[in-house]
Every structure is written in structure tokens, then in C-alpha cells.
Write a protein that holds these residues in place. Structure first.
Motif, PDB file in Angstrom:
ATOM      1  N   VAL A  76       0.865  -1.171   0.000  1.00 58.60           N
ATOM      2  CA  VAL A  76       0.000   0.000   0.000  1.00 58.60           C
ATOM      3  C   VAL A  76       0.902   1.222   0.000  1.00 58.60           C
ATOM      4  O   VAL A  76       1.748   1.361   0.881  1.00 58.60           O
ATOM      5  N   GLY A  77       0.752   2.033  -1.038  1.00 58.44           N
ATOM      6  CA  GLY A  77       1.515   3.265  -1.126  1.00 58.44           C
ATOM      7  C   GLY A  77       0.602   4.451  -0.912  1.00 58.44           C
ATOM      8  O   GLY A  77      -0.596   4.307  -0.665  1.00 58.44           O
ATOM      9  N   GLU A  78       1.172   5.638  -1.033  1.00 60.43           N
ATOM     10  CA  GLU A  78       0.378   6.851  -0.834  1.00 60.43           C
ATOM     11  C   GLU A  78      -0.678   7.009  -1.918  1.00 60.43           C
ATOM     12  O   GLU A  78      -1.784   7.439  -1.647  1.00 60.43           O
ATOM     13  N   ARG A  79      -0.335   6.648  -3.174  1.00 62.13           N
ATOM     14  CA  ARG A  79      -1.282   6.813  -4.276  1.00 62.13           C
ATOM     15  C   ARG A  79      -1.443   5.541  -5.116  1.00 62.13           C
ATOM     16  O   ARG A  79      -1.939   5.588  -6.232  1.00 62.13           O
ATOM     17  N   GLN A  80      -1.012   4.425  -4.589  1.00 67.02           N
ATOM     18  CA  GLN A  80      -1.136   3.189  -5.356  1.00 67.02           C
ATOM     19  C   GLN A  80      -1.209   1.994  -4.414  1.00 67.02           C
ATOM     20  O   GLN A  80      -0.859   2.099  -3.235  1.00 67.02           O
ATOM     21  N   VAL A  81      -1.636   0.887  -4.976  1.00 63.55           N
ATOM     22  CA  VAL A  81      -1.707  -0.358  -4.215  1.00 63.55           C
ATOM     23  C   VAL A  81      -1.299  -1.492  -5.163  1.00 63.55           C
ATOM     24  O   VAL A  81      -1.553  -1.427  -6.363  1.00 63.55           O
ATOM     25  N   ARG A  82      -0.636  -2.490  -4.642  1.00 61.83           N
ATOM     26  CA  ARG A  82      -0.254  -3.653  -5.453  1.00 61.83           C
ATOM     27  C   ARG A  82      -1.027  -4.852  -4.921  1.00 61.83           C
ATOM     28  O   ARG A  82      -0.987  -5.136  -3.718  1.00 61.83           O
ATOM     29  N   LEU A  83      -1.722  -5.548  -5.837  1.00 64.99           N
ATOM     30  CA  LEU A  83      -2.570  -6.670  -5.471  1.00 64.99           C
ATOM     31  C   LEU A  83      -2.083  -7.950  -6.118  1.00 64.99           C
ATOM     32  O   LEU A  83      -1.386  -7.931  -7.129  1.00 64.99           O
ATOM     33  N   SER A  84      -2.513  -9.064  -5.561  1.00 66.81           N
ATOM     34  CA  SER A  84      -2.252 -10.382  -6.137  1.00 66.81           C
ATOM     35  C   SER A  84      -3.528 -11.199  -5.983  1.00 66.81           C
ATOM     36  O   SER A  84      -4.248 -11.053  -4.993  1.00 66.81           O
ATOM     37  N   TRP A  85      -3.822 -12.055  -6.984  1.00 64.32           N
ATOM     38  CA  TRP A  85      -5.004 -12.904  -6.893  1.00 64.32           C
ATOM     39  C   TRP A  85      -4.859 -14.098  -7.815  1.00 64.32           C
ATOM     40  O   TRP A  85      -4.017 -14.130  -8.696  1.00 64.32           O
TER      41      TRP A  85
END
Length: 96
Positions: A76-85
């Protein structure tokens, strides 16, 4: 008596008579309540006393892709998020 018109009872490719929910009107085959189990090759043979012709068609059932599984937030960043699924079932409609 005349020769009559061509007849084309719906059949699956293995010559099995089609279930009652398949109906033929004129040159249109209708499959009521279609499901993934209906996919496959269908064969139509039309004949008269003088001639016969046969054709095949592929029925491919396409549905909405299923929900993803194992959704995880990796960063979780200030203006982005990294997901996995893990992708869900494609239902012959892959997400590209």
C-alpha cells in the motif's frame, strides 16, 4: 404426392437425438436454457428423395468470468496499491 421439403432434426455430432429443449424452426436451431454442458459439435443432415446434405456447427457457450480467489494486498503506497489474486473460471471469456 410431392417430394416434400428437406428435414433436419437436430442431432448432436454422435447422432444422438437432441433433447426436447432444442427446437428447429425453418433454418434456425434454438437451444433453450443453454448451459456449458451444451457446448460441442452439432450436426444437421437434410435430405429429400433426390439428395442429402450435411453440415456441422460448433456451439461455444460464453459467460461472465468467475470471481477471483485469494485476493491479497501486497503493498500500500500513498497513491497506489499492489494486489495479487488467483483468476476465477474463464467460462470461455478470458480477461485480457
Amino acid at each position: 404426392g410431392g417430394l416434400g421439403g428437406p428435414r433436419c432434426p437436430p442431432r448432436e455430432a454422435d447422432s444422438t437425438p437432441a433433447p426436447r429443449r432444442y427446437s428447429l424452426t425453418g433454418d434456425t436451431l434454438t437451444v433453450a436454457g443453454v448451459d456449458y454442458a451444451d457446448q460441442g459439435t452439432f450436426s444437421c443432415r437434410a435430405w429429400t428423395l433426390l439428395d442429402a446434405v450435411e453440415a456441422e456447427a460448433q456451439l461455444r457457450v460464453v459467460g461472465r468470468p468467475g470471481p477471483v480467489r485469494e485476493l491479497q494486498v501486497l503493498e500500500v503506497g500513498e497513491r497506489q496499491v499492489r494486489l495479487s489474486w488467483t483468476p476465477g473460471d474463464e467460462h470461455n471469456s478470458p480477461v485480457e
